[in-house]
Scaffold this motif. Structure first.
Motif, PDB file in Angstrom:
ATOM      1  N   UNK A  11     -28.262   7.669   8.667  1.00 57.21           N
ATOM      2  CA  UNK A  11     -28.092   9.041   8.169  1.00 57.21           C
ATOM      3  C   UNK A  11     -28.304  10.052   9.291  1.00 57.21           C
ATOM      4  N   UNK A  12     -29.289   9.806  10.128  1.00 57.24           N
ATOM      5  CA  UNK A  12     -29.565  10.708  11.253  1.00 57.24           C
ATOM      6  C   UNK A  12     -28.369  10.753  12.188  1.00 57.24           C
ATOM      7  N   UNK A  13     -27.773   9.592  12.442  1.00 61.83           N
ATOM      8  CA  UNK A  13     -26.593   9.544  13.304  1.00 61.83           C
ATOM      9  C   UNK A  13     -25.410  10.279  12.651  1.00 61.83           C
ATOM     10  N   UNK A  14     -25.245  10.113  11.349  1.00 58.88           N
ATOM     11  CA  UNK A  14     -24.162  10.808  10.637  1.00 58.88           C
ATOM     12  C   UNK A  14     -24.348  12.325  10.732  1.00 58.88           C
ATOM     13  N   UNK A  15     -25.570  12.772  10.530  1.00 54.89           N
ATOM     14  CA  UNK A  15     -25.849  14.207  10.627  1.00 54.89           C
ATOM     15  C   UNK A  15     -25.578  14.729  12.040  1.00 54.89           C
ATOM     16  N   UNK A  16     -26.023  13.977  13.008  1.00 57.33           N
ATOM     17  CA  UNK A  16     -25.790  14.380  14.409  1.00 57.33           C
ATOM     18  C   UNK A  16     -24.300  14.417  14.721  1.00 57.33           C
ATOM     19  N   UNK A  17     -23.564  13.433  14.212  1.00 55.51           N
ATOM     20  CA  UNK A  17     -22.120  13.380  14.421  1.00 55.51           C
ATOM     21  C   UNK A  17     -21.449  14.582  13.757  1.00 55.51           C
ATOM     22  N   UNK A  18     -21.865  14.930  12.541  1.00 56.88           N
ATOM     23  CA  UNK A  18     -21.290  16.077  11.831  1.00 56.88           C
ATOM     24  C   UNK A  18     -21.584  17.383  12.576  1.00 56.88           C
ATOM     25  N   UNK A  19     -22.804  17.510  13.084  1.00 53.81           N
ATOM     26  CA  UNK A  19     -23.157  18.710  13.854  1.00 53.81           C
ATOM     27  C   UNK A  19     -22.326  18.805  15.130  1.00 53.81           C
ATOM     28  N   UNK A  20     -22.113  17.670  15.782  1.00 54.02           N
ATOM     29  CA  UNK A  20     -21.291  17.640  17.000  1.00 54.02           C
ATOM     30  C   UNK A  20     -19.854  18.029  16.679  1.00 54.02           C
ATOM     31  N   UNK A  21     -19.324  17.508  15.577  1.00 56.49           N
ATOM     32  CA  UNK A  21     -17.959  17.855  15.166  1.00 56.49           C
ATOM     33  C   UNK A  21     -17.847  19.357  14.885  1.00 56.49           C
ATOM     34  N   UNK A  22     -18.831  19.899  14.186  1.00 54.20           N
ATOM     35  CA  UNK A  22     -18.811  21.328  13.862  1.00 54.20           C
ATOM     36  C   UNK A  22     -18.887  22.172  15.131  1.00 54.20           C
ATOM     37  N   UNK A  23     -19.752  21.769  16.041  1.00 55.13           N
ATOM     38  CA  UNK A  23     -19.888  22.484  17.316  1.00 55.13           C
ATOM     39  C   UNK A  23     -18.572  22.436  18.097  1.00 55.13           C
ATOM     40  N   UNK A  24     -17.942  21.272  18.124  1.00 56.80           N
ATOM     41  CA  UNK A  24     -16.664  21.111  18.814  1.00 56.80           C
ATOM     42  C   UNK A  24     -15.587  21.965  18.149  1.00 56.80           C
ATOM     43  N   UNK A  25     -15.552  22.019  16.822  1.00 58.43           N
ATOM     44  CA  UNK A  25     -14.572  22.835  16.105  1.00 58.43           C
ATOM     45  C   UNK A  25     -14.781  24.322  16.426  1.00 58.43           C
ATOM     46  N   UNK A  26     -16.046  24.757  16.464  1.00 58.31           N
ATOM     47  CA  UNK A  26     -16.348  26.153  16.809  1.00 58.31           C
ATOM     48  C   UNK A  26     -15.898  26.475  18.232  1.00 58.31           C
ATOM     49  N   UNK A  27     -16.155  25.547  19.146  1.00 59.61           N
ATOM     50  CA  UNK A  27     -15.765  25.745  20.549  1.00 59.61           C
ATOM     51  C   UNK A  27     -14.251  25.836  20.680  1.00 59.61           C
TER      52      UNK A  27
END
Length: 114
Positions: A11-27
């Motif tokens: 779950x921690x990895x999934x959350x981290x992956x989702x945050x990374x995806x969101x950050x990449x989308x914002x960038x």
């Protein structure tokens, strides 16, 4: 117990992956906006137009206020002219002569220009 640790780690990895995806989308979105020059020019022009309107409104208010003040000053000065004319007749005659001379010169120039 190991099973629960594995789930929480997953779950921690999934959350981290989702945050990374969101950050990449914002960038990507920010970069897309910066590279869209026509849009940025329109936005800048709209912002400058708004500032110009605001400044013009303030300038108009100042002009109206100053015009009212100037009108009062002219009125006050105009009421003093007869008194000043009586107190300084030579100066009044000199100023009047200079005004007439200037008006005559302007009329002569206007008729003799080619």
């Amino acid at each position: 117990m190991k099973h629960r640790d594995d789930i929480s780690e997953t779950e921690a990895l999934r959350l981290e992956l989702e945050q990374t995806r969101q950050h990449l989308a914002d960038t990507v979105q920010q970069l897309t906006h910066q590279l869209n020059v026509p849009l940025r020019l329109k936005e800048g022009a709209a912002e400058r137009g708004s500032r110009l309107k605001a400044n013009a409104g303030m300038a108009g208010e100042r002009i109206r206020a100053n015009a009212g003040y100037a009108g009062l000053r002219v009125k006050d000065t105009a009421t003093q002219v007869p008194t000043l004319t009586k107190q300084h007749p030579k100066t009044t005659a000199a100023v009047g002569g200079a005004v007439l001379l200037g008006a005559g010169a302007a009329a002569w120039l206007a008729t003799h220009r080619k």
